[in-house]
Motif scaffolding. Sequence first.
Motif, PDB file in Angstrom:
ATOM      1  N   MET A   1       0.806  -1.215   0.000  1.00  0.00           N
ATOM      2  CA  MET A   1       0.000   0.000   0.000  1.00  0.00           C
ATOM      3  C   MET A   1       0.846   1.274   0.000  1.00  0.00           C
ATOM      4  O   MET A   1       0.558   2.180  -0.788  1.00  0.00           O
ATOM      5  CB  MET A   1      -0.963   0.001   1.188  1.00  0.00           C
ATOM      6  CG  MET A   1      -1.921   1.160   1.166  1.00  0.00           C
ATOM      7  SD  MET A   1      -2.965   1.217  -0.291  1.00  0.00           S
ATOM      8  CE  MET A   1      -4.298   0.205   0.236  1.00  0.00           C
ATOM      9  N   PRO A   2       1.892   1.416   0.823  1.00  0.00           N
ATOM     10  CA  PRO A   2       2.674   2.661   0.758  1.00  0.00           C
ATOM     11  C   PRO A   2       3.282   2.905  -0.625  1.00  0.00           C
ATOM     12  O   PRO A   2       3.329   4.045  -1.076  1.00  0.00           O
ATOM     13  CB  PRO A   2       3.760   2.465   1.814  1.00  0.00           C
ATOM     14  CG  PRO A   2       3.152   1.524   2.788  1.00  0.00           C
ATOM     15  CD  PRO A   2       2.309   0.594   1.946  1.00  0.00           C
ATOM     16  N   ASP A   3       3.711   1.845  -1.307  1.00  0.00           N
ATOM     17  CA  ASP A   3       4.263   2.009  -2.654  1.00  0.00           C
ATOM     18  C   ASP A   3       3.183   2.507  -3.611  1.00  0.00           C
ATOM     19  O   ASP A   3       3.434   3.373  -4.450  1.00  0.00           O
ATOM     20  CB  ASP A   3       4.851   0.693  -3.169  1.00  0.00           C
ATOM     21  CG  ASP A   3       6.101   0.288  -2.407  1.00  0.00           C
ATOM     22  OD1 ASP A   3       6.778   1.179  -1.845  1.00  0.00           O
ATOM     23  OD2 ASP A   3       6.388  -0.913  -2.376  1.00  0.00           O
TER      24      ASP A   3
ATOM     25  N   ASP B   1      -3.671  15.539  -0.151  1.00  0.00           N
ATOM     26  CA  ASP B   1      -3.721  15.659   1.304  1.00  0.00           C
ATOM     27  C   ASP B   1      -4.164  14.351   1.954  1.00  0.00           C
ATOM     28  O   ASP B   1      -3.618  13.928   2.978  1.00  0.00           O
ATOM     29  CB  ASP B   1      -4.672  16.787   1.726  1.00  0.00           C
ATOM     30  CG  ASP B   1      -4.130  18.165   1.397  1.00  0.00           C
ATOM     31  OD1 ASP B   1      -2.904  18.295   1.166  1.00  0.00           O
ATOM     32  OD2 ASP B   1      -4.939  19.114   1.363  1.00  0.00           O
ATOM     33  N   PHE B   2      -5.135  13.686   1.338  1.00  0.00           N
ATOM     34  CA  PHE B   2      -5.616  12.410   1.857  1.00  0.00           C
ATOM     35  C   PHE B   2      -4.532  11.342   1.773  1.00  0.00           C
ATOM     36  O   PHE B   2      -4.347  10.554   2.704  1.00  0.00           O
ATOM     37  CB  PHE B   2      -6.868  11.971   1.089  1.00  0.00           C
ATOM     38  CG  PHE B   2      -7.469  10.696   1.584  1.00  0.00           C
ATOM     39  CD1 PHE B   2      -8.058  10.631   2.834  1.00  0.00           C
ATOM     40  CD2 PHE B   2      -7.437   9.546   0.817  1.00  0.00           C
ATOM     41  CE1 PHE B   2      -8.615   9.452   3.312  1.00  0.00           C
ATOM     42  CE2 PHE B   2      -7.987   8.367   1.270  1.00  0.00           C
ATOM     43  CZ  PHE B   2      -8.572   8.316   2.526  1.00  0.00           C
ATOM     44  N   ILE B   3      -3.789  11.333   0.686  1.00  0.00           N
ATOM     45  CA  ILE B   3      -2.684  10.371   0.530  1.00  0.00           C
ATOM     46  C   ILE B   3      -1.623  10.627   1.590  1.00  0.00           C
ATOM     47  O   ILE B   3      -1.100   9.689   2.201  1.00  0.00           O
ATOM     48  CB  ILE B   3      -2.097  10.451  -0.893  1.00  0.00           C
ATOM     49  CG1 ILE B   3      -3.095   9.874  -1.898  1.00  0.00           C
ATOM     50  CG2 ILE B   3      -0.758   9.720  -0.976  1.00  0.00           C
ATOM     51  CD1 ILE B   3      -2.717  10.099  -3.346  1.00  0.00           C
ATOM     52  N   ASP B   4      -1.293  11.893   1.824  1.00  0.00           N
ATOM     53  CA  ASP B   4      -0.315  12.222   2.868  1.00  0.00           C
ATOM     54  C   ASP B   4      -0.774  11.717   4.234  1.00  0.00           C
ATOM     55  O   ASP B   4       0.020  11.176   5.007  1.00  0.00           O
ATOM     56  CB  ASP B   4      -0.080  13.730   2.932  1.00  0.00           C
ATOM     57  CG  ASP B   4       0.779  14.237   1.788  1.00  0.00           C
ATOM     58  OD1 ASP B   4       1.543  13.431   1.207  1.00  0.00           O
ATOM     59  OD2 ASP B   4       0.694  15.446   1.485  1.00  0.00           O
ATOM     60  N   LEU B   5      -2.057  11.878   4.516  1.00  0.00           N
ATOM     61  CA  LEU B   5      -2.612  11.392   5.779  1.00  0.00           C
ATOM     62  C   LEU B   5      -2.482   9.873   5.885  1.00  0.00           C
ATOM     63  O   LEU B   5      -2.068   9.345   6.923  1.00  0.00           O
ATOM     64  CB  LEU B   5      -4.079  11.810   5.905  1.00  0.00           C
ATOM     65  CG  LEU B   5      -4.803  11.376   7.171  1.00  0.00           C
ATOM     66  CD1 LEU B   5      -4.204  12.073   8.385  1.00  0.00           C
ATOM     67  CD2 LEU B   5      -6.279  11.682   7.057  1.00  0.00           C
ATOM     68  N   GLN B   6      -2.791   9.158   4.810  1.00  0.00           N
ATOM     69  CA  GLN B   6      -2.681   7.698   4.823  1.00  0.00           C
ATOM     70  C   GLN B   6      -1.229   7.264   5.001  1.00  0.00           C
ATOM     71  O   GLN B   6      -0.948   6.302   5.711  1.00  0.00           O
ATOM     72  CB  GLN B   6      -3.248   7.119   3.528  1.00  0.00           C
ATOM     73  CG  GLN B   6      -4.749   7.188   3.449  1.00  0.00           C
ATOM     74  CD  GLN B   6      -5.275   6.622   2.158  1.00  0.00           C
ATOM     75  OE1 GLN B   6      -4.752   6.929   1.086  1.00  0.00           O
ATOM     76  NE2 GLN B   6      -6.288   5.803   2.247  1.00  0.00           N
ATOM     77  N   LEU B   7      -0.305   7.956   4.344  1.00  0.00           N
ATOM     78  CA  LEU B   7       1.113   7.604   4.476  1.00  0.00           C
ATOM     79  C   LEU B   7       1.607   7.845   5.909  1.00  0.00           C
ATOM     80  O   LEU B   7       2.395   7.064   6.426  1.00  0.00           O
ATOM     81  CB  LEU B   7       1.953   8.397   3.472  1.00  0.00           C
ATOM     82  CG  LEU B   7       1.858   7.938   2.025  1.00  0.00           C
ATOM     83  CD1 LEU B   7       2.554   8.919   1.099  1.00  0.00           C
ATOM     84  CD2 LEU B   7       2.440   6.544   1.860  1.00  0.00           C
ATOM     85  N   LYS B   8       1.126   8.920   6.523  1.00  0.00           N
ATOM     86  CA  LYS B   8       1.504   9.188   7.925  1.00  0.00           C
ATOM     87  C   LYS B   8       0.998   8.079   8.845  1.00  0.00           C
ATOM     88  O   LYS B   8       1.676   7.657   9.766  1.00  0.00           O
ATOM     89  CB  LYS B   8       0.979  10.539   8.383  1.00  0.00           C
ATOM     90  CG  LYS B   8       1.751  11.691   7.840  1.00  0.00           C
ATOM     91  CD  LYS B   8       1.165  13.010   8.325  1.00  0.00           C
ATOM     92  CE  LYS B   8       1.841  14.174   7.642  1.00  0.00           C
ATOM     93  NZ  LYS B   8       1.219  15.452   8.004  1.00  0.00           N
ATOM     94  N   ARG B   9      -0.211   7.623   8.595  1.00  0.00           N
ATOM     95  CA  ARG B   9      -0.781   6.531   9.408  1.00  0.00           C
ATOM     96  C   ARG B   9       0.015   5.243   9.262  1.00  0.00           C
ATOM     97  O   ARG B   9       0.144   4.473  10.195  1.00  0.00           O
ATOM     98  CB  ARG B   9      -2.224   6.261   9.005  1.00  0.00           C
ATOM     99  CG  ARG B   9      -3.187   7.310   9.473  1.00  0.00           C
ATOM    100  CD  ARG B   9      -4.585   6.926   9.097  1.00  0.00           C
ATOM    101  NE  ARG B   9      -5.528   7.970   9.438  1.00  0.00           N
ATOM    102  CZ  ARG B   9      -6.750   8.061   8.986  1.00  0.00           C
ATOM    103  NH1 ARG B   9      -7.184   7.146   8.131  1.00  0.00           N
ATOM    104  NH2 ARG B   9      -7.523   9.034   9.344  1.00  0.00           N
ATOM    105  N   LYS B  10       0.515   5.021   8.053  1.00  0.00           N
ATOM    106  CA  LYS B  10       1.285   3.800   7.793  1.00  0.00           C
ATOM    107  C   LYS B  10       2.718   3.938   8.280  1.00  0.00           C
ATOM    108  O   LYS B  10       3.484   2.980   8.251  1.00  0.00           O
ATOM    109  CB  LYS B  10       1.283   3.484   6.297  1.00  0.00           C
ATOM    110  CG  LYS B  10      -0.103   3.271   5.741  1.00  0.00           C
ATOM    111  CD  LYS B  10      -0.296   1.867   5.332  1.00  0.00           C
ATOM    112  CE  LYS B  10      -1.668   1.688   4.723  1.00  0.00           C
ATOM    113  NZ  LYS B  10      -2.508   0.822   5.493  1.00  0.00           N
ATOM    114  N   GLY B  11       3.108   5.153   8.686  1.00  0.00           N
ATOM    115  CA  GLY B  11       4.443   5.364   9.209  1.00  0.00           C
ATOM    116  C   GLY B  11       5.505   5.474   8.126  1.00  0.00           C
ATOM    117  O   GLY B  11       6.659   5.175   8.346  1.00  0.00           O
ATOM    118  N   ASP B  12       5.103   5.913   6.951  1.00  0.00           N
ATOM    119  CA  ASP B  12       6.048   6.038   5.846  1.00  0.00           C
ATOM    120  C   ASP B  12       6.314   7.480   5.525  1.00  0.00           C
ATOM    121  O   ASP B  12       5.598   8.344   5.606  1.00  0.00           O
ATOM    122  CB  ASP B  12       5.469   5.356   4.613  1.00  0.00           C
ATOM    123  CG  ASP B  12       6.444   4.402   3.976  1.00  0.00           C
ATOM    124  OD1 ASP B  12       7.422   4.047   4.635  1.00  0.00           O
ATOM    125  OD2 ASP B  12       6.183   4.008   2.836  1.00  0.00           O
TER     126      ASP B  12
END
Length: 69
Positions: A11-13, A58-69
């Motif tokens: 998912m992060p990729d 912005d939503f993608i950035d939020l998801q990446l922060k949640r995943k710790g990436d």
Amino acid sequence: MNKPPQNSAQMPDYLKARKLHLNGIIVVLAGVKKLNARANKNTKVETLTIDAIKAELDFIDLQLKRKGD
């Protein structure tokens, strides 16, 4: 549109690739705007499109922060 991968490790990729793609679209829109100097004002559709892309980024950035990436 391609579906996101089901494997959470991928998912992060996927999100990073999507983010790059959306940033590319914004760059292209800005380049087209510079080439067409006569149409100096944004249309309603252009404004809504750019706002939607920025919201998605912005939503993608939020998801990446949640995943710790």
